[in-house]
Design a protein around this motif. Structure first.
Motif, PDB file in Angstrom:
ATOM      1  N   ARG A  59     -58.618 -57.323  10.832  1.00 37.79           N
ATOM      2  CA  ARG A  59     -57.938 -56.924  11.655  1.00 37.79           C
ATOM      3  C   ARG A  59     -56.922 -58.830  11.569  1.00 37.79           C
ATOM      4  NH1 ARG A  59     -61.402 -58.182  17.088  1.00 37.79           N
ATOM      5  NH2 ARG A  59     -60.862 -55.646  16.935  1.00 37.79           N
ATOM      6  N   PRO A  60     -55.928 -58.908  12.050  1.00 38.98           N
ATOM      7  CA  PRO A  60     -55.264 -60.002  11.947  1.00 38.98           C
ATOM      8  C   PRO A  60     -55.619 -60.707  13.042  1.00 38.98           C
ATOM      9  CG  PRO A  60     -53.553 -58.283  12.289  1.00 38.98           C
ATOM     10  CD  PRO A  60     -55.007 -58.177  11.706  1.00 38.98           C
ATOM     11  N   VAL A  61     -55.329 -61.801  12.679  1.00 37.84           N
ATOM     12  CA  VAL A  61     -55.787 -63.070  13.394  1.00 37.84           C
ATOM     13  C   VAL A  61     -54.872 -64.099  13.604  1.00 37.84           C
ATOM     14  CG1 VAL A  61     -57.396 -64.833  14.901  1.00 37.84           C
ATOM     15  CG2 VAL A  61     -58.099 -62.617  14.057  1.00 37.84           C
ATOM     16  N   TYR A  62     -53.917 -64.462  14.783  1.00 40.68           N
ATOM     17  CA  TYR A  62     -53.337 -65.580  14.634  1.00 40.68           C
ATOM     18  C   TYR A  62     -53.334 -66.875  15.928  1.00 40.68           C
ATOM     19  CZ  TYR A  62     -50.680 -60.873  13.569  1.00 40.68           C
ATOM     20  OH  TYR A  62     -50.588 -59.955  12.331  1.00 40.68           O
ATOM     21  N   VAL A  63     -53.489 -67.445  15.059  1.00 42.07           N
ATOM     22  CA  VAL A  63     -53.557 -69.054  15.721  1.00 42.07           C
ATOM     23  C   VAL A  63     -52.432 -69.499  15.866  1.00 42.07           C
ATOM     24  CG1 VAL A  63     -54.690 -71.146  16.021  1.00 42.07           C
ATOM     25  CG2 VAL A  63     -56.157 -69.017  14.712  1.00 42.07           C
ATOM     26  N   VAL A  64     -51.648 -69.274  16.924  1.00 41.72           N
ATOM     27  CA  VAL A  64     -50.730 -69.881  16.881  1.00 41.72           C
ATOM     28  C   VAL A  64     -50.361 -71.162  18.486  1.00 41.72           C
ATOM     29  CG1 VAL A  64     -49.725 -68.158  17.056  1.00 41.72           C
ATOM     30  CG2 VAL A  64     -50.756 -68.019  19.183  1.00 41.72           C
ATOM     31  N   GLY A  65     -48.703 -71.665  19.292  1.00 34.07           N
ATOM     32  CA  GLY A  65     -49.312 -73.105  19.871  1.00 34.07           C
ATOM     33  C   GLY A  65     -48.051 -73.857  20.166  1.00 34.07           C
ATOM     34  N   LEU A  66     -48.865 -74.417  19.773  1.00 30.69           N
ATOM     35  CA  LEU A  66     -47.917 -76.108  19.468  1.00 30.69           C
ATOM     36  C   LEU A  66     -48.239 -77.422  18.102  1.00 30.69           C
ATOM     37  CD1 LEU A  66     -44.939 -77.714  20.046  1.00 30.69           C
ATOM     38  CD2 LEU A  66     -46.178 -78.333  22.362  1.00 30.69           C
ATOM     39  N   GLN A  67     -47.829 -77.720  17.599  1.00 31.09           N
ATOM     40  CA  GLN A  67     -48.382 -78.335  16.725  1.00 31.09           C
ATOM     41  C   GLN A  67     -49.061 -79.812  17.799  1.00 31.09           C
ATOM     42  OE1 GLN A  67     -45.527 -77.265  16.407  1.00 31.09           O
ATOM     43  NE2 GLN A  67     -45.129 -76.100  14.316  1.00 31.09           N
ATOM     44  N   ARG A  68     -50.361 -80.205  16.882  1.00 26.62           N
ATOM     45  CA  ARG A  68     -51.083 -81.907  17.180  1.00 26.62           C
ATOM     46  C   ARG A  68     -51.545 -80.619  18.213  1.00 26.62           C
ATOM     47  NH1 ARG A  68     -52.136 -82.967  13.297  1.00 26.62           N
ATOM     48  NH2 ARG A  68     -53.232 -84.789  14.367  1.00 26.62           N
ATOM     49  N   SER A  69     -51.981 -79.317  18.785  1.00 24.84           N
ATOM     50  CA  SER A  69     -52.806 -79.031  19.860  1.00 24.84           C
ATOM     51  C   SER A  69     -54.205 -79.205  19.487  1.00 24.84           C
ATOM     52  CB  SER A  69     -52.429 -77.679  20.515  1.00 24.84           C
ATOM     53  OG  SER A  69     -50.484 -78.212  20.633  1.00 24.84           O
ATOM     54  N   GLY A  70     -54.984 -79.165  18.247  1.00 23.55           N
ATOM     55  CA  GLY A  70     -55.911 -79.450  17.754  1.00 23.55           C
ATOM     56  C   GLY A  70     -56.592 -77.773  17.119  1.00 23.55           C
ATOM     57  N   THR A  71     -55.481 -77.275  16.536  1.00 21.57           N
ATOM     58  CA  THR A  71     -55.473 -76.072  15.831  1.00 21.57           C
ATOM     59  C   THR A  71     -56.715 -76.616  14.287  1.00 21.57           C
ATOM     60  OG1 THR A  71     -53.738 -75.948  14.850  1.00 21.57           O
ATOM     61  CG2 THR A  71     -53.170 -74.847  16.327  1.00 21.57           C
ATOM     62  N   ASN A  72     -56.545 -77.383  13.957  1.00 20.35           N
ATOM     63  CA  ASN A  72     -57.221 -77.280  12.633  1.00 20.35           C
ATOM     64  C   ASN A  72     -58.368 -77.877  13.184  1.00 20.35           C
ATOM     65  OD1 ASN A  72     -54.660 -77.881  11.290  1.00 20.35           O
ATOM     66  ND2 ASN A  72     -54.444 -79.300  11.080  1.00 20.35           N
ATOM     67  N   MET A  73     -58.760 -78.615  14.164  1.00 21.13           N
ATOM     68  CA  MET A  73     -60.115 -78.828  14.835  1.00 21.13           C
ATOM     69  C   MET A  73     -61.032 -77.616  14.880  1.00 21.13           C
ATOM     70  SD  MET A  73     -61.941 -79.906  18.043  1.00 21.13           S
ATOM     71  CE  MET A  73     -60.741 -78.635  18.430  1.00 21.13           C
ATOM     72  N   LEU A  74     -60.145 -76.257  15.370  1.00 21.62           N
ATOM     73  CA  LEU A  74     -61.008 -75.005  15.985  1.00 21.62           C
ATOM     74  C   LEU A  74     -60.771 -74.347  14.850  1.00 21.62           C
ATOM     75  CD1 LEU A  74     -61.697 -73.044  17.996  1.00 21.62           C
ATOM     76  CD2 LEU A  74     -59.522 -72.427  17.576  1.00 21.62           C
ATOM     77  N   LEU A  75     -59.924 -74.403  13.842  1.00 23.93           N
ATOM     78  CA  LEU A  75     -59.866 -73.339  12.622  1.00 23.93           C
ATOM     79  C   LEU A  75     -61.218 -74.429  10.742  1.00 23.93           C
ATOM     80  CD1 LEU A  75     -55.945 -72.371  12.036  1.00 23.93           C
ATOM     81  CD2 LEU A  75     -57.866 -71.918  12.906  1.00 23.93           C
ATOM     82  N   ARG A  76     -61.242 -75.493  11.466  1.00 21.92           N
ATOM     83  CA  ARG A  76     -61.695 -75.506  11.020  1.00 21.92           C
ATOM     84  C   ARG A  76     -63.434 -75.504  10.479  1.00 21.92           C
ATOM     85  NH1 ARG A  76     -63.895 -82.073  10.752  1.00 21.92           N
ATOM     86  NH2 ARG A  76     -65.207 -82.545   8.842  1.00 21.92           N
ATOM     87  N   GLY A  77     -63.528 -74.890  12.046  1.00 21.59           N
ATOM     88  CA  GLY A  77     -65.311 -74.325  11.830  1.00 21.59           C
ATOM     89  C   GLY A  77     -65.149 -72.582  12.332  1.00 21.59           C
ATOM     90  N   VAL A  78     -64.230 -71.952  12.685  1.00 23.43           N
ATOM     91  CA  VAL A  78     -64.618 -70.894  12.620  1.00 23.43           C
ATOM     92  C   VAL A  78     -64.101 -70.214  10.874  1.00 23.43           C
ATOM     93  CG1 VAL A  78     -62.630 -68.923  13.285  1.00 23.43           C
ATOM     94  CG2 VAL A  78     -63.167 -70.494  14.862  1.00 23.43           C
ATOM     95  N   ASP A  79     -62.726 -70.598  10.302  1.00 22.32           N
ATOM     96  CA  ASP A  79     -62.448 -70.401   9.092  1.00 22.32           C
ATOM     97  C   ASP A  79     -63.873 -70.436   7.676  1.00 22.32           C
ATOM     98  OD1 ASP A  79     -62.033 -72.622   8.325  1.00 22.32           O
ATOM     99  OD2 ASP A  79     -60.061 -72.506   7.964  1.00 22.32           O
ATOM    100  N   ALA A  80     -65.078 -71.856   8.633  1.00 24.04           N
ATOM    101  CA  ALA A  80     -66.725 -71.262   7.725  1.00 24.04           C
ATOM    102  C   ALA A  80     -66.522 -69.988   7.360  1.00 24.04           C
ATOM    103  CB  ALA A  80     -66.777 -72.897   7.822  1.00 24.04           C
ATOM    104  N   ALA A  81     -66.592 -68.668   8.609  1.00 25.15           N
ATOM    105  CA  ALA A  81     -67.209 -68.214   8.580  1.00 25.15           C
ATOM    106  C   ALA A  81     -67.331 -67.448   7.245  1.00 25.15           C
ATOM    107  CB  ALA A  81     -66.974 -67.544   9.688  1.00 25.15           C
TER     108      ALA A  81
END
Length: 315
Positions: A72-94
């Protein structure tokens, strides 16, 4: 997914060097303003962290890997500098997740998705149940990505952040990039940039009501926050069951609750290891000098996004 050619499509060595030069300048500016440690953390430059994540994923594939074509593709979208790195740093560790970052040349080129056919091939080849992508510069096409019959069952996380904090972070790292984009949009040249793709006439007219030639980078960053996050409403994303609004400020206020919502939405088993890197804290808007009219627009839209996020329950 049909979209205009890449805005930086200057092929050959000259184009590559130009892109590399801009990237180096950004990193130098970020290191000076925020420190080298923050740069390493934000851009995931520590090879040890990358190796640990890759090793966990490889071990998971060996033990539990599923059949190809079921991801299943999951797209993380929005605007740069909105905290996506912080969120992905946890989720992509699964270990169940295959993360394809912004620099992954299998699907990305200069922060844009290369083409739909290649994206389909890569996702279908995965043996992980979730393939995580962060095409921030293609957020304006996320509805088309989700509606693609070649990749059914996709999900999208639209991440947003309090506008003043995001504006300060944006200017710190990218300087006047948002201002330059708004100037192009106001003069009718926005469609040649990803920032201006699929902008409705109302957003273009809104930009033109302000004197963007005399605007400060901070005010421009807040106005761009408005234009970009209005796409949630313009594209009807808030009404879609395959889109989840995610607030950076809510995540850092209560990491366990908010990241668990994300995990459940994308189909991952919640695990404290996925949010233990987030230090729970309350965020507060910084004091920055911004045009009051622009700030009022941002506050109104932020309140609307918050209402939609809180009122929406996703399976």
């Amino acid at each position: 997914m049909a979209r205009p050619p890449h805005p930086d499509a200057r092929e050959g060595a000259a184009g590559a060097l130009s892109h590399l030069g801009r990237k180096v300048v950004r990193h130098v500016r970020w290191a000076r303003t925020e420190g080298v440690g923050r740069l390493v953390e934000e851009d995931r430059l520590d090879p040890r962290e990358r190796l640990r994540t890759a090793w966990r994923a490889a071990r998971w594939r060996a033990r539990h890997g599923g059949a190809r074509g079921e991801a299943r593709p999951v797209y993380v979208v929005g605007l740069q500098r909105s905290g996506t790195n912080m969120l992905l740093r946890g989720v992509d560790a699964a270990p169940e997740v295959q993360a394809l970052g912004e620099g992954d040349r299998r699907v990305m080129r200069r922060y844009r998705l290369v083409d739909q056919a290649r994206l389909v091939r890569v996702v279908r080849a995965s043996r992980h149940p979730v393939v995580l992508l962060k095409p921030l510069c293609d957020s304006q096409h996320v509805d088309r990505l989700l509606d693609s019959p070649d990749l059914p069952g996709g999900r999208a996380l639209w991440v947003y952040r309090e506008p003043l904090a995001r504006a300060r972070s944006e200017v710190s790292k990218f300087g006047s990039s948002n201002l330059l984009a708004l100037q192009a949009i106001s003069t009718g040249h926005g469609t040649s940039l990803w920032q201006g793709e699929r902008l409705p006439a109302a957003s273009v007219d809104l930009v033109r009501t302000f004197d963007v030639e005399a605007m400060t980078p901070l005010t421009a960053a807040v106005l761009f926050w408005v234009v970009r996050n209005r796409l949630v409403l313009d594209l009807g994303l808030a009404q879609r069951e395959d889109v989840l609004l995610v607030s950076y400020d809510a995540v850092v206020a209560d990491p366990a609750v908010e990241v668990e919502k994300v995990c459940t939405f994308v189909g991952l088993a919640p695990d404290p290891a996925l949010w233990e890197h987030v230090e729970a804290r309350r965020t507060h808007p910084p004091r920055v000098d911004v045009d009051p009219a622009v700030l009022a627009l941002a506050h109104a839209l932020h309140a609307q996004l918050e209402e939609l996020r809180v009122a929406t329950v996703r399976p």
